[in-house]
Scaffold this motif. Structure first.
Motif, short mmCIF file in Angstrom:
data_model
loop_
_atom_site.label_atom_id
_atom_site.label_comp_id
_atom_site.label_asym_id
_atom_site.label_seq_id
_atom_site.Cartn_x
_atom_site.Cartn_y
_atom_site.Cartn_z
N ARG A 211 -5.41 -1.12 -5.15
CA ARG A 211 -5.60 -1.02 -3.70
C ARG A 211 -6.77 -1.88 -3.25
O ARG A 211 -6.74 -2.53 -2.21
CB ARG A 211 -5.83 0.45 -3.34
CG ARG A 211 -5.94 0.71 -1.87
CD ARG A 211 -5.95 2.21 -1.65
NE ARG A 211 -6.17 2.52 -0.26
CZ ARG A 211 -7.38 2.64 0.31
NH1 ARG A 211 -8.45 2.46 -0.45
NH2 ARG A 211 -7.51 2.92 1.58
N TYR B 274 -4.74 3.16 -9.35
CA TYR B 274 -4.44 3.09 -7.92
C TYR B 274 -5.58 2.46 -7.14
O TYR B 274 -5.38 1.60 -6.29
CB TYR B 274 -4.13 4.50 -7.40
CG TYR B 274 -4.13 4.61 -5.90
CD1 TYR B 274 -3.03 4.22 -5.14
CD2 TYR B 274 -5.25 5.11 -5.24
CE1 TYR B 274 -3.04 4.32 -3.77
CE2 TYR B 274 -5.28 5.21 -3.87
CZ TYR B 274 -4.17 4.81 -3.12
OH TYR B 274 -4.20 4.91 -1.76
N LEU C 226 0.83 -1.21 0.00
CA LEU C 226 0.00 0.00 0.00
C LEU C 226 0.86 1.26 0.00
O LEU C 226 0.55 2.25 -0.66
CB LEU C 226 -0.92 -0.01 1.22
CG LEU C 226 -2.07 -1.04 1.20
CD1 LEU C 226 -2.81 -1.03 2.53
CD2 LEU C 226 -3.02 -0.73 0.05
N ARG D 2 -3.88 3.53 4.06
CA ARG D 2 -2.90 4.17 3.19
C ARG D 2 -1.52 3.88 3.76
O ARG D 2 -1.23 4.20 4.91
CB ARG D 2 -3.12 5.68 3.15
CG ARG D 2 -4.46 6.09 2.61
CD ARG D 2 -4.56 5.78 1.13
NE ARG D 2 -3.45 6.40 0.42
CZ ARG D 2 -3.52 7.65 -0.08
NH1 ARG D 2 -4.61 8.34 0.07
NH2 ARG D 2 -2.52 8.15 -0.74
#
Length: 1119
Positions: free
Chosen positions: A42, A38, A21, A235
């Motif tokens: 993710r 992204y 990540l 994140r």
């Protein structure tokens, strides 16, 4: 504001997942991967750890990021997708949009609907209201709720074991912010994100605009909120970053080897300052123009602030008649043989002399006829206060005076206008517009004048362009009725009611009516009597137009108040014999004369060989255009020639006047003891900057002006700045003269807006204090107050041309052009100067009539010298100098050039000059600058971008339709035929339509039941005769009227589609009939409904030549 998060199961993430990540975040921040890629990668990494929510796309679910669970009101939560920009550009904030949002919020609040929840801190005890963002419109795009109620939503927050690892206690004073900006830091206290362990690092968002979600658990528990806990999407941190701790722009500590670069990037994304709102509404073209900066060395006013100048009080003990009509009745009954008016013919002989007795009796006849003999439908045509046009030639002052006073006795308002000689007279259309706005329906004239008017084919007076329909009444000869002996007019001419309306043409060419009340009329006559020293039985020679301005005030009004004898010299006689007025002064031993400087100049040219004239009887020579700065030359030259023939220097009395303020100032005759006359030699350069600088007369660039005397009795006078608020000028400053008096006009008729600006001005000092408790009237004259309280006028606002930052007067430029040997090439009195707008600035245009014998080469030499003279004297360039053939410029009624009409022709390209000299390079100095690339995205680009993106910028909505009440039966019908049928039963006799003729009489009517029955007959004819079914197209060929409406509803009754078509013109079938046929064919009409007359016309031989009769569809006559 809804939280950025969704209810997720708190599951510890493995180290390799957090490392992946973090790498994804780094790639996104460096631009190596798109936002969409992204989110997909993710979501794939978190798929096995985060349970999927039903009905939510994984990409959307992966977008929900929160450090930990928090609670808000579960009424209407919404999620906001991340925006590409971290800050909201406040430059493009719409105040209107903000107000609309606030109004909508208040509306929903009144309805008690659930509001979206706000972000709340789990660490601070901040109230819900304290978290309200300053700009609620910042979170308005693409919001959607990702929450759904579940069985675990009501469980206490403490029951979730995953909460504690994500949050650390923080001081209760930590700040909370929910604004759209992400660059502000949190002042005071430990940041809520300063967490220990890899779980804390995993929650960080290194991209701009991290949402502030620091909310306290304890407070939420106390408030009793119950909501499903939420876990932020994870994140990560960049690869290998475990050591140093830095802070992002949001004040969040982060451990990253590239955080310094991101910090530097975020520091550059500070919110820009918002420019003033008006900058977004400035034309880009104006920004490119070179703005002329004022010269720092230009003269500026240095004197003290002027004081209001007060005139002498009106004499109180004078035995004046109580009103003007009372004076006319008094002199008409006690002095019936006394001469009142003498009219001269073109040979200079007395054509008619009107006595006061005849004026009184004829005026009574006119008043009686107007009130009792003019009827329409057995009702009087005129009512008190109605306006009546007076159309009399300039050679007939006798009948004009009879018509004027007849209107006053009948309590009507006279509106004097010029005689229209042709249908296309200069300014005639604007005069017609004035008559229409005044509601004039009747015009008074003489038999000879009516015979000379253009006639229509019927023999009646033609309708002039722009004029309303008028009835013409001849008031001379046997056309009037003698009133009974017991009839007396009930007119009361004292008060605020309008006495008469005088027309005025503005600079742009529009014509307005200046209304003068009875009280102002009487006050003006008394002030003129006192200022001029008029006495009974004096003789006045009047050369001016007796229908307006000073010619009316002195020659028709004030003369009646003082029982004077007026000898009127017509303009046609002055053209034939310019010395005629001087000869009449000698013949009648006139004590006073009323002239213009033009008349004095003409007399100088024709005086040679005339040795038997004497002006010794004159005690008062009023120069009506003394406000013209160049009238002093005519006065000096006239005095030099005629001083040897008995003219005394102190007799010449210039005056200044305007239609709004009437007489502004006048020089007193010597027996009244006024100050000696003065003159001022002023610098033209100083005047162009609005200041007074005395110069020497030997220079070329000077203007010598004479005073126009003192203020009128009973009046106050001041000078205010012509632009902006009416602040008093300084003593050495040129401004607009304002008069406060009861002897001024009262309004522009029917124009309350500009009336308040002109007639209700309140001059103020520099401190803002009003100078008087009564309003002042703007005169339109530019001037100043000189020594001995004498008034000086240097120009008019109508002739003002602002070029750059300097002001120039059109009369000054005309005088400069005339000084360049005009007699050889152009006509002296046939020059017009005006300005046109080019690149947002005035440009000077000079137009003159060229003599027929002047060659083109000579004319161009003269034009070149004129340009040089204007440049050297006025320091200004001329945009265009044009010479036109002789007698082609539009003329004013009494000679001269109609300047506004000339300007209009120039702008329309209809001037047709024979010689033109254009000099734009000398006067257009503010050319646009080269266009430069904008350093940033402008407001126009933002608007276009929002439109392309499909975002709604602004919208307007009408009021909501009220719900239909059971009691209101009419609103329940959804179609017009149902409404008409219902109206025919409930209100059958209610009149719906009235058809008027050209004369205003009612020719036919239609009530509800009549229209319903006519429509039923039409529907029956369509079904039975034409055998049409629902949906068929039917052409309705009717003239405007009730039949057309009935046919329209008849089509609706039977379900047909009506197609209205203008009927063909009987006198032009070849052109109009094919058009009707084409419309019928294109509309696919299978039937034509029309009247009997049009049916015969369609089947006539003339129509067959244009359209074959057999090609028409079924034609039904509904008569």
């Amino acid at each position: 504001m809804a939280e950025r998060g969704c209810p997720l199961e708190a599951v510890p993430l493995p180290a390799e997942v957090r490392e992946s990540l973090a790498e994804l975040d780094l790639e996104l921040s460096e631009g190596d991967i798109t936002q969409k890629g992204y989110e997909k990668k993710r979501a794939k990494l978190l798929a096995r750890y985060v349970p999927l929510i039903q009905g939510v796309d994984p990409s959307l679910q992966a977008e929900n990021r929160l450090p930990g669970p928090s609670q808000t009101t579960a009424s209407a939560p919404k999620q906001q997708k991340p925006r590409p920009s971290s800050t909201r550009d406040e430059r493009f904030r719409s105040d209107v949009h903000t107000e609309a949002v606030q109004a909508a919020l208040a509306k929903y609040k009144e309805r008690k609907m659930p509001m979206p929840s706000k972000r709340r801190s789990v660490l601070t005890h901040t109230s819900v209201e304290a978290c309200t963002p300053p700009d609620t419109s910042s979170a308005s795009e693409d919001e959607g709720s990702l929450r759904r109620p579940g069985p675990r939503a009501s469980a206490p927050l403490q029951s979730w074991p995953s909460v504690e690892p994500w949050l650390d206690p923080a001081p209760q004073g930590s700040s909370t912010s929910s604004s759209a900006s992400s660059t502000s830091s949190h002042p005071g206290g430990q940041p809520a994100a300063a967490l220990a362990g890899p779980a804390a690092l995993a929650r960080l968002d290194l991209r701009p605009a991290p949402p502030d979600v620091t909310t306290g658990l304890l407070q939420q528990q106390q408030l009793g909120y119950r909501e499903r806990p939420q876990l932020a999407s994870v994140r990560g941190v960049p690869r290998g970053c475990r050591g140093s701790v830095l802070e992002t722009a949001g004040g969040v500590p982060v451990s990253s080897r590239v955080s310094s670069k991101i910090q530097q990037l975020l520091n550059t994304l500070k919110r820009p300052k918002r420019p003033p709102l008006k900058e977004f509404f400035v034309d880009d073209f104006e920004e490119l123009l070179e703005v002329q900066q004022p010269d720092p060395n230009q003269p500026k006013p240095e004197g003290s602030q002027m004081a209001v100048l007060k005139g002498e009080p009106l004499a109180v003990g004078t035995a004046w008649p109580p009103s003007l009509l009372a004076a006319l009745q008094q002199w008409g009954t006690t002095q019936p043989k006394a001469p009142c008016l003498t009219a001269l013919d073109t040979a200079g002989k007395a054509a008619c002399t009107l006595t006061y007795g005849k004026l009184w009796s004829r005026s009574l006849k006119v008043a009686y006829t107007l009130l009792n003999k003019l009827t329409s439908k057995n009702e009087p045509l005129l009512k008190p206060g109605d306006r009546v046009a007076l159309v009399f030639p300039n050679s007939d002052p006798v009948m004009f005076a009879v018509g004027f006073y007849g209107c006053l006795l009948a309590e009507l308002v006279p509106v004097p206008v010029e005689v229209p000689l042709t249908r296309k007279d200069a300014g005639s259309q604007q005069v017609g517009f004035l008559l229409g706005s005044c509601g004039v329906a009747l015009a008074l004239t003489t038999d000879a004048c009516q015979k000379g008017l253009p006639k229509a084919q019927t023999g009646e007076v033609a309708t002039f362009k722009g004029w309303p329909p008028l009835a013409w009444l001849v008031i001379d000869g046997k056309h009037l009725t003698k009133p009974p002996k017991d009839w007396h007019p009930s007119a009361q001419d004292v008060g605020a009611g309008t006495a008469y309306i005088e027309y005025k043409t503005s600079k742009e060419g529009s014509t307005v009516g200046v209304a003068v009340s009875h009280a102002s009329l009487l006050a003006q006559c008394r002030a003129l009597t006192q200022a001029c020293g008029y006495s009974e039985a004096e003789t006045l020679t009047n050369v001016l137009d007796f229908k307006r301005d000073a010619g009316l005030w002195h020659g028709v009004l004030t003369s009646i108040l003082n029982r004077m004898h007026v000898v009127s010299v017509p303009y046609a006689l002055m053209k034939a014999n310019p010395l005629s007025w001087i000869q009449k002064v000698c013949a009648y031993k006139a004590r006073a004369a009323l002239v213009k400087s033009r008349d004095m100049h003409w007399s100088l040219l024709a005086q040679r060989g005339q040795r038997d004239v004497s002006l010794s009887s004159l005690r008062l020579l009023i120069v009506a255009d003394g406000a013209n700065p160049w009238s002093i030359s005519s006065c000096d030259a006239f005095l030099n020639v005629f001083q040897a023939r008995g003219l005394r220097p102190e007799v010449i009395c210039p005056c200044a006047s305007s239609p709004e303020a009437l007489t502004v100032a006048i020089r007193r005759p010597p027996e009244l003891g006024g100050p000696p006359p003065r003159r001022a030699v002023l610098s033209m350069s100083g005047l162009s900057h609005g200041v007074i600088r005395v110069d020497v007369e030997e220079k070329l660039s000077v203007l010598t002006v004479q005073d126009v005397g003192q203020v009128m009795p009973g009046a106050d006078l001041c000078v205010v700045k012509p632009e902006g608020p009416p602040h008093l000028c300084k003593t050495d400053e040129v401004g607009e003269i304002c008069v406060g008096s009861g002897a001024t006009a009262t309004a522009y008729y029917g124009l309350p807006g500009i009336t308040k600006t002109v007639f209700e001005t309140v001059p103020v000092t520099t401190g803002g204090a009003p100078v008087s408790n009564r309003p002042f009237t703007r005169t339109g004259l530019l001037g100043f107050i000189g020594p001995d309280n004498l008034v000086f006028v240097v120009g008019k606002l109508d002739g003002l041309m602002v070029v750059g930052v300097r002001r120039h007067n059109a009369d000054d430029v005309v005088a400069t052009a005339l000084a360049v040997e005009p007699m050889k090439f152009v006509y002296r009195g046939r020059i017009a100067v005006f300005s046109v707008t080019v690149l947002h600035d005035d440009r000077i245009v000079l137009v003159a009539e060229q003599r027929p014998d002047a060659s083109e080469e000579d004319s161009f030499q003269w034009m070149s010298r004129v340009l040089q003279a204007i440049d050297s004297i006025h320091q200004v360039g001329v945009y265009c100098l044009a010479l036109v053939p002789a007698n082609t410029l539009p003329k004013a009624p009494l000679g001269g050039i109609h300047v506004s009409e000339t300007k209009q022709r120039f702008l329309e390209g209809m001037l047709h000059p024979c010689n033109v000299l254009m000099c734009p390079h000398t006067c257009v100095t503010n050319l646009p600058k080269p266009r430069q690339k904008q350093p940033e995205v402008g407001p126009a680009s933002m608007i276009v971008g929002n439109l392309v993106a499909g975002k709604r910028i602004a919208q307007a909505s009408g009021r909501e339709l009220s719900h239909l009440e059971d009691s209101d039966q009419a609103k329940k019908f959804l179609f017009l035929p149902d409404v008409l049928q219902w109206r025919a039963h409930t209100t059958p006799e209610h009149p719906l339509f009235l058809l008027l003729s050209a004369k205003g009489t009612v020719t036919s009517t239609a009530t509800c039941v009549q229209l319903h029955k006519k429509a039923e007959r039409v529907a029956a004819a369509l079904v039975e005769k034409a055998r049409l079914s629902a949906g068929a197209h039917v052409a309705l060929v009717y003239p405007p009227g009730v039949d057309l409406i009935a046919a329209f509803y008849g089509c609706l009754y039977c379900g047909c589609v009506p197609v209205t078509v203008r009927p063909p013109h009987p006198q032009n079938l070849a052109t109009t009939l094919p058009t009707v046929k084409m419309i019928v064919e294109v509309s696919k009409s299978v039937c034509v409904l029309t009247t009997q007359a049009i049916t015969r016309l369609l089947k006539s031989k003339e129509a067959a030549a244009a359209v074959d009769v057999r090609t028409w569809p079924t034609i039904l006559d509904t008569a």
